[in-house]
Write a protein that holds these residues in place. Structure first.
Motif, PDB file in Angstrom:
ATOM      1  N   GLY A   1      52.575  23.944  33.614  1.00 49.20           N
ATOM      2  CA  GLY A   1      53.168  25.263  33.770  1.00 49.20           C
ATOM      3  C   GLY A   1      52.200  26.266  34.366  1.00 49.20           C
ATOM      4  N   ALA A   2      50.932  26.232  33.946  1.00 56.70           N
ATOM      5  CA  ALA A   2      49.949  27.182  34.462  1.00 56.70           C
ATOM      6  C   ALA A   2      49.653  26.940  35.944  1.00 56.70           C
ATOM      7  N   VAL A   3      49.547  25.672  36.327  1.00 53.92           N
ATOM      8  CA  VAL A   3      49.306  25.352  37.741  1.00 53.92           C
ATOM      9  C   VAL A   3      50.487  25.809  38.593  1.00 53.92           C
ATOM     10  N   ALA A   4      51.700  25.525  38.123  1.00 58.98           N
ATOM     11  CA  ALA A   4      52.898  25.954  38.862  1.00 58.98           C
ATOM     12  C   ALA A   4      52.999  27.478  38.907  1.00 58.98           C
ATOM     13  N   LEU A   5      52.592  28.145  37.824  1.00 60.93           N
ATOM     14  CA  LEU A   5      52.631  29.603  37.774  1.00 60.93           C
ATOM     15  C   LEU A   5      51.688  30.205  38.819  1.00 60.93           C
ATOM     16  N   LEU A   6      50.481  29.659  38.920  1.00 65.15           N
ATOM     17  CA  LEU A   6      49.527  30.142  39.919  1.00 65.15           C
ATOM     18  C   LEU A   6      50.078  29.947  41.330  1.00 65.15           C
TER      19      LEU A   6
ATOM     20  N   ALA B   1      48.010  36.500  40.493  1.00 63.36           N
ATOM     21  CA  ALA B   1      47.515  35.160  40.835  1.00 63.36           C
ATOM     22  C   ALA B   1      46.062  34.988  40.402  1.00 63.36           C
ATOM     23  N   LEU B   2      45.269  36.047  40.595  1.00 64.89           N
ATOM     24  CA  LEU B   2      43.856  35.986  40.199  1.00 64.89           C
ATOM     25  C   LEU B   2      43.710  35.832  38.686  1.00 64.89           C
ATOM     26  N   LEU B   3      44.557  36.513  37.918  1.00 65.70           N
ATOM     27  CA  LEU B   3      44.489  36.415  36.461  1.00 65.70           C
ATOM     28  C   LEU B   3      44.846  35.010  35.971  1.00 65.70           C
ATOM     29  N   VAL B   4      45.882  34.407  36.560  1.00 71.53           N
ATOM     30  CA  VAL B   4      46.247  33.040  36.155  1.00 71.53           C
ATOM     31  C   VAL B   4      45.166  32.052  36.567  1.00 71.53           C
ATOM     32  N   ALA B   5      44.586  32.250  37.748  1.00 70.58           N
ATOM     33  CA  ALA B   5      43.479  31.394  38.168  1.00 70.58           C
ATOM     34  C   ALA B   5      42.312  31.496  37.192  1.00 70.58           C
ATOM     35  N   SER B   6      42.051  32.702  36.700  1.00 74.60           N
ATOM     36  CA  SER B   6      40.984  32.896  35.711  1.00 74.60           C
ATOM     37  C   SER B   6      41.298  32.156  34.418  1.00 74.60           C
ATOM     38  N   ALA B   7      42.577  32.131  34.034  1.00 73.69           N
ATOM     39  CA  ALA B   7      42.980  31.400  32.836  1.00 73.69           C
ATOM     40  C   ALA B   7      42.721  29.907  33.001  1.00 73.69           C
ATOM     41  N   LEU B   8      43.046  29.369  34.160  1.00 79.11           N
ATOM     42  CA  LEU B   8      42.820  27.949  34.398  1.00 79.11           C
ATOM     43  C   LEU B   8      41.332  27.617  34.384  1.00 79.11           C
TER      44      LEU B   8
END
Length: 410
Positions: free
Chosen positions: A290-295, A381-388
């Protein structure tokens, strides 16, 4: 699932409508209050800051209050500040009402999360959380677009009056349906689904604030809360400015904005339902995929925001992915904090609203810097990338041979 969970969800619906509805009212508030669009967007950040402060504070205070009294006090305060917000002509007063309303919202949600998970079997926290958060997604599907439509027809103040009116039956429902409890006590479970011999939350002795605070120091829990803050920050960063993005970049007419917000809400509803089904059994595949798809979705949204068809499609998919990942992270935080049954909900609420405060602020700064209404999507997008990256780093530094926690077993 106990019926009282759905009644708690009704109250969360009223509060979620207030929290999200400014996404369709930003431009109108800015014009009426003679402030900039980023300043109007800061009302969302003010609400989130109130949630951050209020969630752990109210969770600690609730150790001394009966649960029903804490829930009712929070709801009545929430109702009254919306009356003040509907009447004021001052931006400063409106900003203050958002903060105080968020304190009340945070207090309610922190206690409601603890109450909801204590009323079900120990291995059903994900399903209980999804029912409670269903009120939030229903707010996105019905309340937010309804508020935007009401704002277009009668002015943004009408939306505040509507939230106050919706809160009235929620107060009655909580007063009549939530079982009384002693201060700091955990209600007895109404579910018979607990495994034989399992130690349910209702059988656990009440714990003090210091003991629960010590239990919240778990590295796994802290990482989960940070991931939740980052993912929710991305969601609120984009959602807060979805209305100006749709009208100024995608070329969508103002009349269709409530429908776009409803589509995002429908996606979020699907996402919470998906999270509720998988959070208790297969959280890792859901969180990772889900996180990869979200990014990927936020990147595509940023690149194709000028296309109204793409904007409409991605509003649904990103709403679904954001809430599927977000609700699963909430349930995992509750699983990771079994030693802090009362404060866990408060700190989970605070962490997620830290993201809800930082996201709109960062998006507003990007707009104010001249990067346009498309820039909040890139920030998301930057925030989700930081989460990953954070999740990957946490896995790398985990002690060798340490097994996964039961709550994270796929």
């Amino acid at each position: 699932m106990p019926f009282v969970l759905h009644l708690l969800g009704l109250a969360v619906f009223a509060q979620g409508t207030s929290e999200f509805m400014l996404s369709g009212l930003v431009s109108d508030i800015a014009a009426d209050m003679a402030v900039s669009v980023p300043a109007a967007g800061a009302l969302t950040s003010a609400f989130a800051v109130g949630m951050i402060v209020g969630a752990p504070l109210m969770a600690v205070l609730s150790l001394r209050w009966p649960r029903r009294r804490a829930l009712l006090g929070s709801l009545v305060t929430f109702l009254l500040v919306h009356v003040v917000g509907a009447l004021t002509t001052s931006y400063g007063v409106l900003l203050a009402t958002r903060f105080v309303g968020a304190l009340a919202n945070a207090g309610f949600l922190a206690v409601a999360l603890t109450t909801a998970t204590s009323l079900v079997a120990p291995d059903a926290k994900g399903r209980a959380t999804s029912i409670l958060l269903g009120g939030t997604t229903l707010a996105c599907v019905v309340g937010v677009p309804g508020g935007a439509l009401l704002g277009q027809l009668c002015g943004w103040r009408a939306a505040f009056w509507a939230v106050a009116l919706i809160s009235v039956p929620a107060v009655v429902a909580v007063a009549r349906a939530v079982p009384p409890s002693e201060p700091g006590a955990t209600p007895r479970t109404a579910s018979s689904a607990a495994p034989t011999g399992a130690r349910t939350a209702s059988s656990a002795a009440p714990t003090g604030a210091r003991a629960e605070l010590r239990a919240l120091r778990s590295p796994g829990l802290l990482v989960t809360l940070l991931l939740g803050a980052l993912v929710n920050g991305a969601t609120f960063c984009v959602f807060t400015y979805l209305e100006p993005l749709a009208t100024h970049v995608s070329g969508i007419d103002d009349a269709w904005v409530p429908g776009l917000l409803a589509l995002f809400g429908l996606g979020s509803s699907v996402g919470v339902a998906l999270g509720g089904r998988l959070a208790d059994t297969r959280p890792l595949p859901l969180l990772t995929g889900g996180a990869v798809a979200l990014l990927a979705g936020w990147v595509v949204f940023a690149l194709t925001a000028g296309n109204p068809v793409a904007a409409v499609a991605l509003a649904f998919t990103q709403g679904m992915l954001s809430f599927a990942v977000g609700s699963t992270l909430i349930s995992q935080a509750l699983y990771a904090a079994t030693g802090a049954p009362t404060l866990a909900g408060g700190f989970a609420t605070a962490a997620f609203n830290l993201g809800a405060a930082v996201g709109p602020w960062a998006g507003g700064r990007a707009i104010a810097a001249g990067f346009g209404y498309r820039s909040p999507v890139w920030v998301g997008a930057l925030l989700v990338a930081s989460a990953l990256v954070t999740a990957g780093a946490a896995l790398l530094v985990r002690p060798r041979g340490q097994g996964r926690k039961a709550s994270l077993d796929a």
